[in-house]
Design a protein around this motif. Sequence first.
Motif, mmCIF file in Angstrom:
data_model
loop_
_atom_site.group_PDB
_atom_site.id
_atom_site.type_symbol
_atom_site.label_atom_id
_atom_site.label_comp_id
_atom_site.label_asym_id
_atom_site.label_seq_id
_atom_site.Cartn_x
_atom_site.Cartn_y
_atom_site.Cartn_z
ATOM 1 N N ASN B 138 109.440 60.134 55.930
ATOM 2 C CA ASN B 138 110.187 59.261 56.628
ATOM 3 C C ASN B 138 109.301 58.903 57.923
ATOM 4 O O ASN B 138 108.956 57.863 58.504
ATOM 5 N N ARG B 139 108.898 59.905 58.429
ATOM 6 C CA ARG B 139 108.071 59.885 59.520
ATOM 7 C C ARG B 139 107.016 58.928 59.443
ATOM 8 O O ARG B 139 106.820 57.984 60.235
ATOM 9 N N ARG B 140 106.179 59.147 58.543
ATOM 10 C CA ARG B 140 105.005 58.315 58.324
ATOM 11 C C ARG B 140 105.342 57.021 58.075
ATOM 12 O O ARG B 140 104.975 55.728 58.579
ATOM 13 N N ALA B 141 106.376 56.940 57.142
ATOM 14 C CA ALA B 141 106.753 55.476 56.441
ATOM 15 C C ALA B 141 107.184 54.463 57.779
ATOM 16 O O ALA B 141 106.888 53.312 57.811
ATOM 17 N N ARG B 142 108.038 55.215 58.591
ATOM 18 C CA ARG B 142 108.676 54.488 59.796
ATOM 19 C C ARG B 142 107.642 54.205 60.779
ATOM 20 O O ARG B 142 107.565 53.131 61.343
ATOM 21 N N SER B 143 106.886 55.166 61.194
ATOM 22 C CA SER B 143 105.717 54.721 62.108
ATOM 23 C C SER B 143 104.860 53.773 61.491
ATOM 24 O O SER B 143 104.438 52.751 62.297
ATOM 25 N N LYS B 144 104.880 53.685 60.459
ATOM 26 C CA LYS B 144 104.058 52.599 59.695
ATOM 27 C C LYS B 144 104.896 51.410 59.981
ATOM 28 O O LYS B 144 104.173 50.240 60.172
ATOM 29 N N ARG B 145 105.862 51.292 59.190
ATOM 30 C CA ARG B 145 106.673 49.935 59.252
ATOM 31 C C ARG B 145 106.768 49.487 60.628
ATOM 32 O O ARG B 145 106.909 48.224 61.062
ATOM 33 N N LYS B 146 106.917 50.396 61.687
ATOM 34 C CA LYS B 146 107.146 49.863 63.146
ATOM 35 C C LYS B 146 105.794 49.079 63.134
ATOM 36 O O LYS B 146 106.172 48.111 63.933
ATOM 37 N N PHE B 147 104.767 49.334 62.883
ATOM 38 C CA PHE B 147 103.587 48.370 63.267
ATOM 39 C C PHE B 147 103.858 47.062 62.482
ATOM 40 O O PHE B 147 103.622 45.957 62.942
ATOM 41 N N GLN B 148 103.994 46.916 61.151
ATOM 42 C CA GLN B 148 104.043 45.999 60.402
ATOM 43 C C GLN B 148 104.982 45.091 60.970
ATOM 44 O O GLN B 148 104.991 43.733 60.858
ATOM 45 N N VAL B 149 106.096 45.470 61.306
ATOM 46 C CA VAL B 149 107.347 44.604 61.935
ATOM 47 C C VAL B 149 106.981 44.222 63.164
ATOM 48 O O VAL B 149 107.306 43.169 63.517
ATOM 49 N N SER B 150 106.245 44.932 64.140
ATOM 50 C CA SER B 150 106.067 44.319 65.203
ATOM 51 C C SER B 150 104.779 43.475 65.344
ATOM 52 O O SER B 150 104.856 42.936 66.598
ATOM 53 N N THR B 151 104.509 43.277 64.259
ATOM 54 C CA THR B 151 103.301 42.289 64.551
ATOM 55 C C THR B 151 103.751 41.078 64.187
ATOM 56 O O THR B 151 104.773 40.788 63.627
ATOM 57 N N GLY B 152 102.971 40.065 63.980
ATOM 58 C CA GLY B 152 103.035 38.903 63.699
ATOM 59 C C GLY B 152 104.428 38.094 64.173
ATOM 60 O O GLY B 152 104.786 38.506 65.478
ATOM 61 N N SER B 153 105.192 37.846 63.421
ATOM 62 C CA SER B 153 106.695 37.433 63.782
ATOM 63 C C SER B 153 106.665 36.540 64.959
ATOM 64 O O SER B 153 106.168 36.584 65.787
ATOM 65 N N ALA B 154 107.326 35.272 64.894
ATOM 66 C CA ALA B 154 107.530 34.268 65.554
ATOM 67 C C ALA B 154 108.415 34.425 66.676
ATOM 68 O O ALA B 154 109.132 33.719 67.324
ATOM 69 N N ASN B 155 108.320 35.767 67.188
ATOM 70 C CA ASN B 155 109.553 36.340 68.000
ATOM 71 C C ASN B 155 108.973 36.233 69.407
ATOM 72 O O ASN B 155 109.091 36.878 70.126
ATOM 73 N N ALA B 156 108.677 34.830 69.670
ATOM 74 C CA ALA B 156 107.832 34.410 70.957
ATOM 75 C C ALA B 156 108.971 34.260 71.869
ATOM 76 O O ALA B 156 108.673 33.737 73.065
ATOM 77 N N GLU B 157 109.959 34.696 71.906
ATOM 78 C CA GLU B 157 111.231 34.534 72.874
ATOM 79 C C GLU B 157 110.816 35.312 74.040
ATOM 80 O O GLU B 157 109.939 36.275 74.063
ATOM 81 N N SER B 158 111.263 34.816 75.197
ATOM 82 C CA SER B 158 110.933 35.542 76.311
ATOM 83 C C SER B 158 111.201 37.141 76.293
ATOM 84 O O SER B 158 111.054 37.960 77.422
ATOM 85 N N GLU B 159 112.392 37.194 75.482
ATOM 86 C CA GLU B 159 112.723 38.643 75.661
ATOM 87 C C GLU B 159 113.167 39.267 76.806
ATOM 88 O O GLU B 159 112.160 40.063 77.238
ATOM 89 N N PRO B 160 114.140 39.318 77.499
ATOM 90 C CA PRO B 160 114.337 40.029 78.820
ATOM 91 C C PRO B 160 113.965 41.497 78.630
ATOM 92 O O PRO B 160 114.694 42.351 78.131
ATOM 93 N N ASP B 161 113.066 41.797 79.553
ATOM 94 C CA ASP B 161 112.580 42.949 79.464
ATOM 95 C C ASP B 161 113.098 44.124 78.665
ATOM 96 O O ASP B 161 112.188 44.428 77.929
ATOM 97 N N VAL B 162 114.181 44.530 78.902
ATOM 98 C CA VAL B 162 114.400 45.910 78.018
ATOM 99 C C VAL B 162 114.462 45.596 76.667
ATOM 100 O O VAL B 162 113.917 46.655 75.931
ATOM 101 N N SER B 163 114.743 44.705 76.269
ATOM 102 C CA SER B 163 115.002 44.809 74.656
ATOM 103 C C SER B 163 113.326 44.566 74.061
ATOM 104 O O SER B 163 113.097 44.811 73.128
ATOM 105 N N THR B 164 112.560 44.179 74.983
ATOM 106 C CA THR B 164 111.317 44.011 74.433
ATOM 107 C C THR B 164 110.689 45.306 74.171
ATOM 108 O O THR B 164 109.580 45.616 73.232
#
Lengths: 223, 223
Positions: B138-164
């Motif tokens: 799990n550790r590996r799988a998740r740390s990996k997914r963390k990357f792939q999820v956090s990349t790309g994505s049009a989540n270009a919202e201004s994201e109020p600090d904390v949530s980012t």
Amino acid sequence: MERENQHGEEEYLQYQIQNGVCGKVMSDEQVEELKKQIVAYSAISEQLAELHKSMSAHHDFTGIRLGNLYCDPISATFGHKITARQRWTPTPLQLQILENIYEKGTGTPSKQKIKEIASELAQHGQISETNVYNWFQNRRARSKRKFQVSTGSANAESEPDVSTKEKKTKPVGLDFIDNFSQGVESFYFQGSESGIDQLMGKEESSRGYDPYNNLVEQFGLLG
Amino acid sequence: MERENQHGEEEYLQYQIQNGVCGKVMSDEQVEELKKQIVAYSAISEQLAELHKSMSAHHDFTGIRLGNLYCDPISATFGHKITARQRWTPTPLQLQILENIYEKGTGTPSKQKIKEIASELAQHGQISETNVYNWFQNRRARSKRKFQVSTGSANAESEPDVSTKEKKTKPVGLDFIDNFSQGVESFYFQGSESGIDQLMGKEESSRGYDPYNNLVEQFGLLG
DNA sequence: TGACTATGAATGAACG
DNA sequence: CGTTCATTCATAGTCA
């Protein structure tokens, strides 16, 4: 806190080198810091124990919500960071869309889908792929559970622990939090008689079982 | 009170002398001891916080729904919650160790290693090899997914600090050190990084949200 | 204001 | 291994 350069960088360097090898030499400042650190911990432990003992109606002040933003109460007091978790809350619109997608079938979101959905929903408010992912996960899980509850499963009262769906789940059953009932002074782990010493991997608990004393005695802290 | 002969009297004496003078030189054993102390305090603090929380929380632990799995003998003392767990939950210490191994290790679980690790962790609480195996998976799988999820994505919202913060997990770090700043200030050996994490052999805190922070935040310790 | 409820998130375990 | 399930934790919102 500022760096204590005046005490000589020699020692710092020395430590760095040593650190790479066996890390033995520490400067006075370093030792001092260490002491403080440990003292801080013990203080916290004590306070917690105390707090726990008095067990009065202390309410957690998790912070003040300012809409979607989060304002940590501590920061006001300590001028410190905000670490509280703020969770995403779907807007009605987003929810609507999600529901629709969910209904349409494809109980399988699929990573690619997630991305699409997420970016689409992003137009209606802040959201991340993870949010979408979680949403679907929860949605399915809960609707499933609700279903199974509403059906005949309303029986099984005889604690069907193993019979249900456990293939080879580990029995486990630790939860040593219970062992903390008395607070720090009687910190027994798993009913073991070695208490904290064992937790700390101490072989010889000669100098007392209390980590705090131990600490003071061994390193002359607080002195 | 016995002396720790097994640790070598040379070093011990050396420390005593140094301690009397300026306390600079510490043996590996001593440093090791310090580490353990701190780890122990961390664990204690967390557990106490946990305990306190569970007791003061509004949760009303409606009896034991899990039946036979767990029956706490000592709960009579305080009548606090009994939380049987069907699944293994690593203790802070175990987690610590696992993290360490994960970090420095080749990232290769390896059957043999698993066995070793498991038996080591068993000293800190209930655990099985499977648990260890799963954890690494799990550790590996998740740390990996963390990357792939956090990349790309049009989540270009201004994201109020904390949530980012991190899209998903791990805010942590050696943040909790900062929380002690009131009386301790940062514990820096070299003025930069390698704070307590290094001392504890911890390169990166990993838990999604760290208990220590929580602790300080909730109780406003050291205020 | 304290407790309850709904639900987002974290994570151990299982599956293909 | 990557993905998914199941269970649990924590929090936002609400009611009494």
